[in-house]
Every structure is written in structure tokens, then in C-alpha cells.
Design an enzyme around this catalytic site. Structure first.
Site, PDB file in Angstrom:
ATOM      1  N   LYS A   1      37.695  -9.971 -87.397  1.00 41.63           N
ATOM      2  CA  LYS A   1      37.102 -10.429 -86.129  1.00 41.63           C
ATOM      3  C   LYS A   1      37.544 -11.861 -85.832  1.00 41.63           C
ATOM      4  O   LYS A   1      37.898 -12.193 -84.707  1.00 41.63           O
ATOM      5  CB  LYS A   1      35.565 -10.294 -86.182  1.00 41.63           C
ATOM      6  CG  LYS A   1      35.144  -8.828 -86.115  1.00 41.63           C
ATOM      7  CD  LYS A   1      33.691  -8.564 -86.448  1.00 41.63           C
ATOM      8  CE  LYS A   1      33.466  -7.046 -86.492  1.00 41.63           C
ATOM      9  NZ  LYS A   1      32.119  -6.645 -86.872  1.00 41.63           N
TER      10      LYS A   1
ATOM     11  N   GLN B   1      26.852  -9.307 -88.798  1.00 44.82           N
ATOM     12  CA  GLN B   1      27.528  -8.192 -89.472  1.00 44.82           C
ATOM     13  C   GLN B   1      26.510  -7.360 -90.255  1.00 44.82           C
ATOM     14  O   GLN B   1      25.709  -7.909 -91.010  1.00 44.82           O
ATOM     15  CB  GLN B   1      28.636  -8.741 -90.394  1.00 44.82           C
ATOM     16  CG  GLN B   1      29.533  -7.676 -90.998  1.00 44.82           C
ATOM     17  CD  GLN B   1      30.352  -6.899 -89.979  1.00 44.82           C
ATOM     18  OE1 GLN B   1      30.717  -7.411 -88.931  1.00 44.82           O
ATOM     19  NE2 GLN B   1      30.628  -5.653 -90.271  1.00 44.82           N
TER      20      GLN B   1
ATOM     21  N   ASP C   1      27.558  -6.559 -79.626  1.00 44.83           N
ATOM     22  CA  ASP C   1      27.587  -5.276 -80.346  1.00 44.83           C
ATOM     23  C   ASP C   1      26.896  -4.176 -79.534  1.00 44.83           C
ATOM     24  O   ASP C   1      27.050  -2.998 -79.830  1.00 44.83           O
ATOM     25  CB  ASP C   1      26.817  -5.406 -81.667  1.00 44.83           C
ATOM     26  CG  ASP C   1      27.705  -5.707 -82.865  1.00 44.83           C
ATOM     27  OD1 ASP C   1      28.831  -5.196 -82.895  1.00 44.83           O
ATOM     28  OD2 ASP C   1      27.243  -6.430 -83.766  1.00 44.83           O
TER      29      ASP C   1
HETATM   30  N1  GUN Z   1      28.928  -2.853 -89.511  1.00 41.90           N
HETATM   31  C1  GUN Z   1      29.722  -1.770 -89.346  1.00 41.90           C
HETATM   32  N2  GUN Z   1      30.135  -1.693 -88.059  1.00 41.90           N
HETATM   33  C2  GUN Z   1      29.608  -2.753 -87.413  1.00 41.90           C
HETATM   34  C3  GUN Z   1      29.686  -3.214 -86.073  1.00 41.90           C
HETATM   35  O1  GUN Z   1      30.315  -2.625 -85.186  1.00 41.90           O
HETATM   36  N3  GUN Z   1      28.978  -4.358 -85.804  1.00 41.90           N
HETATM   37  C4  GUN Z   1      28.263  -5.020 -86.750  1.00 41.90           C
HETATM   38  N4  GUN Z   1      27.595  -6.117 -86.382  1.00 41.90           N
HETATM   39  N5  GUN Z   1      28.170  -4.606 -87.998  1.00 41.90           N
HETATM   40  C5  GUN Z   1      28.848  -3.486 -88.329  1.00 41.90           C
END
Ligand code: GUN
Length: 284
Positions: free
Chosen positions: A53, A97, A120
Site C-alpha cells: 500500500k 489493516q 476500505d
Molecule cells: N485485511 C485483508 N484485506 C484487507 C483490506 O482490504 N483492508 C484492510 N484494512 N485489511 C485487510
């Protein structure tokens, strides 16, 4: 023989478009979108995702901040960080996350993020907006899957779409997006009876189960479009999806590989959402 959908290429196209817009915004307003990523603890997979990211933010020209908090972080400490980020002018997107360490209340954390900064699209208010089809952000992985489907001009309308998995992050919103595109959608899960038969009825099959090589050739209709959201390790520790690619590829019409399919799309759609958040917050 299936056409292999190239997630690296499609994600790169999405990121390039975002990067072009960032350049223009910088010129016009002298500011760029900002994303804050919060990671708690030492989960190695989460570490890789967060690094990806950050790299994508640099690539598209975003400002970014990373908060790597220790495993023993308390709920109060995390909530107070989110509060701070909610109020930070140069931060347009806040992402925590997941999964969080067990002692932390994940849903309370998600609900604490300001909905306009929830890139998200996990906040109940954003989830609700998706349900009624009036949304600003779509959750990154399902949105990425739709982008892959569209990149090949695959028609969803009237097709039998089967989603295996009912998580809040992928399965449920995925089903909703297929429904918005006029697909006839079935969601399968661990208690589903006749799973094999239902999967075999799919024109578009999306696997989001989290079990290595779970989808075998006897679960797939000849000519189906197969989208693999899985990210697992096989018995030799090699990265693999939820679909047994070797078995399923010859009978499908389109298939996404792992790695290089849905994975890179998730990050690209996060960039797109952060750009959208910036525009909304700046009334652009
Ligand atoms: N953990 C697995 N996929 C994701 C996601 O798309 N966003 C976040 N924040 N955590 C994750």
C-alpha cells in the site's frame, strides 16, 4: 484453454489513471491526497500488504503516513490515534489493516473511522450505502474484481454468479456488486448443501474461501469465468489461490491467476478510493 486475466496490467492501468489525476490536482490546488495506514502487531502477511500500500501511494504521488503499533497496543490508544487521523487536514483516507490482535475490538475500531475517510468502505454507514446502491466508495477487493470483469467486457447481466465465502470484506459486498450489475447471485458458505452442484451452475464463479486449491474441476462449468480471491500457501509453502488453477484453467473461459490476479487490484482500488475521498473532502 482459458484467457488469463492479467491483474498486474489492469491494476497498473488504474494506478496510472490515478497518478495522472494527482498531477493535475497538485497543479490546480497545490495539494495531493493523503492516506494513513495503521498496522498493529507483527502479522507477516499484513506487513506485506501494508508495504504494498505504501509503495502504491509513492507510485501515484500520494502523501502517506504509516503507524506501526506494537502488539500490546490498547483499545484506547488505537481509538485516540484514529480520532487524531480523523481530524488531520492532510489525511483523506484512514485504513486500519485487519485482522487486529485478538484483545482489540475490531468493529469498534472500524466504526470510529470517519465515514468520509473510510477508504476500505467497512464502516456500517458505507456498507449501508452499498446496499442501497448510493455509495462513494466500494470495498477494494470486490471493486477490483468488478474492474477485472469489466476489463474483459464480460457481461454480468442475467448470468448465474456464485460467490463462495460470506465475509464482510469480500463475500457479502462482492455479491452485492454482482447484484447491482444485474447478475443472479448465490452466496455459498461452510454450511451450504450441494456446494459442488451450485458452483457448477455458475457462469461467473468467485472463490473467496481462504482454503488452498478448494475449487476443483468438478465444481466448474465448462466455459465459466473463474475469479480467485484466495491468497494461501500450499503444502510446499508456495503462494496459491482458492482455485486449483492447473485443474480448472483448461475448462474455464477466463481465469485469474494467484499471484497476479485479484491481489494487485485491491491496492489499485484503494488508491482510487483515496483519490475519491480527497475530491469529496475538498468539494472537487
Ligand atoms: N485485511 C485483508 N484485506 C484487507 C483490506 O482490504 N483492508 C484492510 N484494512 N485489511 C485487510
Amino acid at each position: 484453454m482459458a484467457k488469463i486475466i492479467d491483474g498486474k496490467k489492469v491494476s497498473s492501468d488504474v494506478k496510472n489513471k490515478v497518478a495522472q489525476q494527482v498531477l493535475k490536482l497538485k497543479e490546480m490546488y497545490n495539494k495531493v491526497p493523503g492516506l494513513a495506514v495503521v498496522i498493529v502487531g507483527n502479522d507477516p502477511a499484513s506487513r506485506v500488504y501494508v508495504n504494498n500500500k505504501k509503495r502504491a501511494c509513492d507510485m501515484v504521488g500520494f502523501y502517506s503516513e504509516e503507524y506501526a503499533l506494537p502488539e500490546e497496543t490498547t483499545q484506547e490508544e488505537l481509538m485516540s490515534l484514529i480520532e487524531k487521523l480523523n481530524n488531520k487536514e492532510n489525511i483523506n483516507g484512514v485504513l486500519v489493516q485487519l485482522p487486529l490482535p485478538k484483545h482489540l475490538n475490531e468493529s469498534a475500531v472500524i466504526e470510529a473511522i470517519k465515514p468520509q475517510k473510510d477508504v476500505d468502505a467497512f464502516h456500517a454507514s458505507n456498507v449501508g450505502k452499498i446496499m442501497i446502491g448510493e455509495y462513494s466508495f466500494l470495498p477494494c477487493t470486490p471493486a477490483g474484481v468488478m474492474e477485472l470483469i469489466k476489463s474483459e467486457n464480460i457481461e454480468v447481466e442475467g448470468k448465474n454468479c456464485v460467490v463462495i465465502g460470506r465475509s464482510n470484506i469480500v463475500g457479502k459486498p462482492m455479491a452485492m456488486l454482482l447484484l447491482h450489475n444485474n447478475g443472479t447471485v448465490t452466496i455459498c458458505h461452510s454450511k451450504t448443501k450441494n456446494l459442488k452442484e451450485i458452483c457448477k451452475s455458475a457462469d461467473i464463479l468467485v472463490a473467496a474461501v481462504g482454503k488452498p486449491k478448494f475449487v476443483k474441476s468438478d465444481m466448474v462449468k465448462e466455459g465459466a469465468v473463474v475469479i480467485d480471491v484466495g491468497m494461501n500457501r500450499d503444502e510446499n509453502g508456495k503462494l496459491c489461490g482458492d482455485v486449483d488453477f492447473k485443474e480448472v484453467e483448461p475448462i474455464s473461459s477466463y481465469i485469474t491467476p494467484v499471484p497476479g490476479g485479484v491481489g494487485p487490484m485491491t491496492v489499485a482500488m484503494l488508491m482510487k478510493n483515496t483519490l475519491t475521498a480527497f475530491k469529496i473532502q475538498n468539494h472537487i
